[in-house]
Motif scaffolding. Structure first.
Motif, PDB file in Angstrom:
ATOM      1  N   THR A   7      34.758 -14.994  31.565  1.00  0.00           N
ATOM      2  CA  THR A   7      36.189 -14.797  31.829  1.00  0.00           C
ATOM      3  C   THR A   7      36.755 -13.652  30.997  1.00  0.00           C
ATOM      4  OG1 THR A   7      36.431 -17.158  32.325  1.00  0.00           O
ATOM      5  CG2 THR A   7      38.438 -15.932  31.821  1.00  0.00           C
ATOM      6  N   SER A  32      37.777  -9.653  32.066  1.00  0.00           N
ATOM      7  CA  SER A  32      39.164  -9.196  31.895  1.00  0.00           C
ATOM      8  C   SER A  32      39.234  -7.893  31.106  1.00  0.00           C
ATOM      9  CB  SER A  32      39.982 -10.278  31.183  1.00  0.00           C
ATOM     10  OG  SER A  32      39.626 -10.369  29.818  1.00  0.00           O
ATOM     11  N   ASP A  73      43.835 -14.845  29.658  1.00  0.00           N
ATOM     12  CA  ASP A  73      42.676 -15.174  30.491  1.00  0.00           C
ATOM     13  C   ASP A  73      41.912 -16.391  29.991  1.00  0.00           C
ATOM     14  OD1 ASP A  73      42.506 -13.203  32.669  1.00  0.00           O
ATOM     15  OD2 ASP A  73      42.477 -11.760  31.025  1.00  0.00           O
TER      16      ASP A  73
END
Length: 752
Positions: A190, A194, A220
């Protein structure tokens, strides 16, 4: 992943369960396996994937399975009819792998309509779950999905973020960002995605700062937190969530001793009041086991059974703090290298729990008086530099229930503590410099007072007024004496520890005898008379403490276990007359360990009549008792069937293990469980075992003989028996007068 693949290829393994914490990569792993199975069709003809997600009823599971195999199930049919139809369809599918992803509750395969995998259908059933219990209850071989190693985590981060991260000005920051993901694949993927394409070091530094701030967090990380929060919210009850909250009060990546944590749960009311402390500890262990199986806590392996630990994954900890900190009820800054307490902006009126443990706070300004009108818990433990707390600091904390100042250098408690009328636990463990404690007489709700290794020389004033006290630890090296009449007023005590460090703090038998709720006791009685009063009292009421560590007579150095749950049932007699007379020694029936040091009045153990009732005695040591000539008498009715360890040390006049009167024979099972025998510095013993006695020692595995200069034989016959009558292989050599013999392969000899 290879372990899972091997299980699928193993015909003897039919049901497999993969479990692990949210975000650890279970679904990713099983998808890779699913795709690999589709490519390699020589083993299985059918591979069926069912995404369960969340809790599902039997009907919902049937619907999901039906869609996966491409059939439609009428909604108006009963579960039983639907199960029969699904069963008939799936039974025709030989060599089938059925994968159920994200299962939250165990279910019966036949209830859904799934044939039991077996050799006849050559099928497999695979599931993923966050709870190990689900795998267990469904009869699956369990495979735990572990976190990545640091190297694997960094490689995954680079793969997802792109090669820009290995540029010289980005890589050091990127590695710190990757560390914040704590080896959890979901977090790594994740965050890395990002930041893909970000080439400015200022943006990387900003991302790192956001990740480090667990109360605000990188935007995020919300998806990661939601994954973890789902497991948290689906715990059975609030007690388990509160248990996790107490774990989160410790520093990041901190190994928490189970016993210490359970003590906190009891003190904080997370574990309800139960009939006994043992029941409360059993409840605590059950709660921690459940959280481990839910992968919200990790078990830390330790060689010592008494030192088991748990650890909380960094992101689980951040999630728990985030969830509980939204309402500003929580301030956790433990292990953050603070040198002063947080400024006034953090001390809000809504605060309920504050943890500043394991920092370097040295003092609190005299004008600081936080307006915390709802605070219940304040943990300042392990601030070793903390020497002083000003009086105004507690002025607006009237609701405080738990105050922990353990492992600090505080010298005097502020007088304002005397006004904390709702305080239920005052923890001052290992405050070695503490000399002054104000009066406690108004703290009538206090249930736990821990002064273990505190520097006090006398007990605090007003302690006799603490009628609700359940736990009192006075294991202090400088405590000079215990005033008579104080302990007998604390009728609700379950744990009393008064012995271990001080030479002079002794207790009266009648005072301890009056504490009828006592479950754990450590203390030093003045003499045999006081000890007998205590023993008679527990015999009369038919219940003795679950654990005790008692010394009788003069002070003598002893290896003392501070943890109450590690005591066992131990008695040590020092410089006492233990022969027959008006105050003949009486031992508790449940005694497990007995040490007799520098005592007189008996020639053998069989002269202590109360040993007849000590049917649980496992360990026995006799040292410096000049009257002792024999360990036992053959004619005596005293048995030592439960004894596992016997140690004879510094017995000047000891000449033989047994005294045999006439033709008296030894009972066949007198030492049937003895495993370890040690004899040290007994100058007048010449032989150790007769053949007849040796044949009774079925369990013996260790013999140590050291510094016994007159010892001529390990085995030698006496006047009443001939060695030829016993099947023992004697070995002789001219090099050494004391000779080993073949009894078992486990016997160890250390003979000087």
């Amino acid at each position: 992943m290879e372990q899972l693949w091997d299980c699928l290829m193993d015909d003897s393994c039919r049901k497999i369960g993969v479990y692990g914490m949210g975000g650890v990569g279970k679904t990713t792993m099983i998808k890779l396996i699913h795709n690999r199975l589709l490519e390699e069709t020589n083993k299985f003809d059918h591979v069926i994937w069912v995404s369960v997600s969340n809790f599902a009823s039997v009907t919902q599971l049937q619907d999901k399975l039906a869609r996966a195999i491409g059939v439609c199930m009428p909604e108006n049919e009963s579960e039983m009819v639907r199960a029969a139809k699904l069963f008939a369809m799936i039974r025709t599918m030989k060599n089938c792998v059925l994968i159920f992803d994200d299962v939250w509750e165990a279910f019966q395969l036949e209830d859904v309509g799934i044939p039991e995998p077996g050799a006849d259908n050559k099928s497999k059933f695979v599931l993923t779950a966050r709870l190990a219990d689900v795998c267990l209850r469904m009869g699956c071989k369990q495979i735990k999905a572990e976190l990545l190693s640091e190297e694997e985590a960094w490689n995954l981060f680079v793969e997802k973020a792109g090669l820009d991260v290995i540029s010289p000005h980005i890589e050091p920051i990127a590695k710190e960002v990757a560390k914040q993901c704590a080896c959890l694949p979901l977090a790594i993927v994740t965050i890395a995605r990002s930041l893909k394409g970000v080439t400015e070091s200022c943006e990387w530094r900003n991302a790192l700062e956001e990740l480090r701030d667990s109360t605000r967090g990188h935007h995020d990380m919300r998806r990661v937190f939601e994954q973890l929060k789902f497991s948290y919210n689906h715990l059975d009850d609030e007690k388990h969530r509160n248990c996790l909250l107490y774990c989160a009060l410790y520093p990041e990546d901190f190994g928490i001793r189970r016993k210490e944590l359970i003590e906190r749960l009891i003190t904080g009311g997370v574990i309800d009041r139960m009939c006994s402390r043992r029941a409360a500890f059993d409840k605590g262990h059950a709660m921690l086991n459940k959280l481990e199986k839910a992968c919200l806590l990790e078990c830390v392996m330790n060689k010592s059974e008494d030192n088991k630990q748990v650890k909380m994954h960094d992101l689980v900890r951040d999630m728990v703090i985030h969830v509980n900190g939204i309402s500003s009820r929580l301030m956790v800054k433990s292990g953050m290298h603070l040198r002063e307490i947080p400024d006034g902006n953090y001390w809000t009126e809504d605060l309920e729990m504050v943890s500043l443990m394991h920092n370097y706070i040295s003092g609190i300004p005299s004008d600081v008086s936080p307006m915390c009108t709802r605070i219940s818990t304040l943990l300042l433990a392990s601030n070793h530099c903390l020497t002083m707390i000003p009086d105004p600091f507690f002025m607006h904390m009237a609701t405080l229930e738990v105050l922990d100042l353990s492992d600090t250098s505080i010298e005097a408690l502020p007088s304002s503590i005397s006004k904390l009328g709702k305080l239920s636990a005052l923890l001052l463990r290992r405050c070695a410099k503490l000399r002054l404690v104000p009066s406690l007489e108004k703290l009538i709700l206090l249930r736990k007072l821990d002064l273990c290794h505190a520097g006090i020389k006398e007990i605090p004033q007003g302690i006799e007024m603490l009628i609700n006290l359940r736990y009192l630890n006075l294991h202090t090296p400088y405590l000079e004496f215990l005033p008579c009449g104080v302990l007998s007023k604390l009728l609700n005590l379950q744990v009393l520890i008064t012995f271990g460090a001080s030479k002079t703090s002794k207790v009266k038998g009648y005072e301890v005898a009056s504490l009828r709720k006592l479950e754990t006791f450590s203390g030093q009685f003045y003499n045999i008379h006081e000890f007998n009063i205590f023993v008679h009292s527990i015999s009369t009421r038919g219940r003795e403490p679950d654990m005790y560590f008692i010394q009788v007579g003069e002070y003598h150095t002893v290896t003392f276990k501070e943890e109450p749950e590690s005591f066992g049932k131990h008695v040590k007699l020092v410089k006492c007359f233990i022969g027959r007379g008006d105050d003949e020694l009486v031992l508790p029936n449940g005694i497990q360990s007995l040490d007799i040091h520098d005592c007189h009045g008996v020639a053998s153990l069989c002269d202590i009549s109360s040993l007849n009732n000590a049917t649980n005695l496992r360990s026995l040591e006799i040292s410096k008792c000049d009257d002792v000539k024999y360990a036992f008498r053959a004619s005596s009715s005293t048995h030592f069937r439960s004894l596992e360890s016997l140690r004879l040390i510094d017995l000047l006049n000891f000449v033989s293990l047994s005294y045999k009167a006439g033709a008296a024979a030894l009972p066949n099972d007198m030492f049937s469980n003895l495993k370890s025998f040690r004899i040290h510095r007994c100058p007048n013993i010449k032989r150790l075992f007769t053949p007849g006695l040796l044949l009774q020692l079925h369990s013996l595995s260790v013999i140590e003989v050291t510094f016994c200069p007159q010892m001529k034989d390990i085995i030698a016959e006496d006047n009443d028996e001939s060695i030829e009558n016993h099947s023992i292989d004697m070995k002789k050599t001219t090099n050494h007068p004391i000779l080993p013999f073949n009894l078992t392969s486990k016997i160890v000899y250390r003979i000087n």
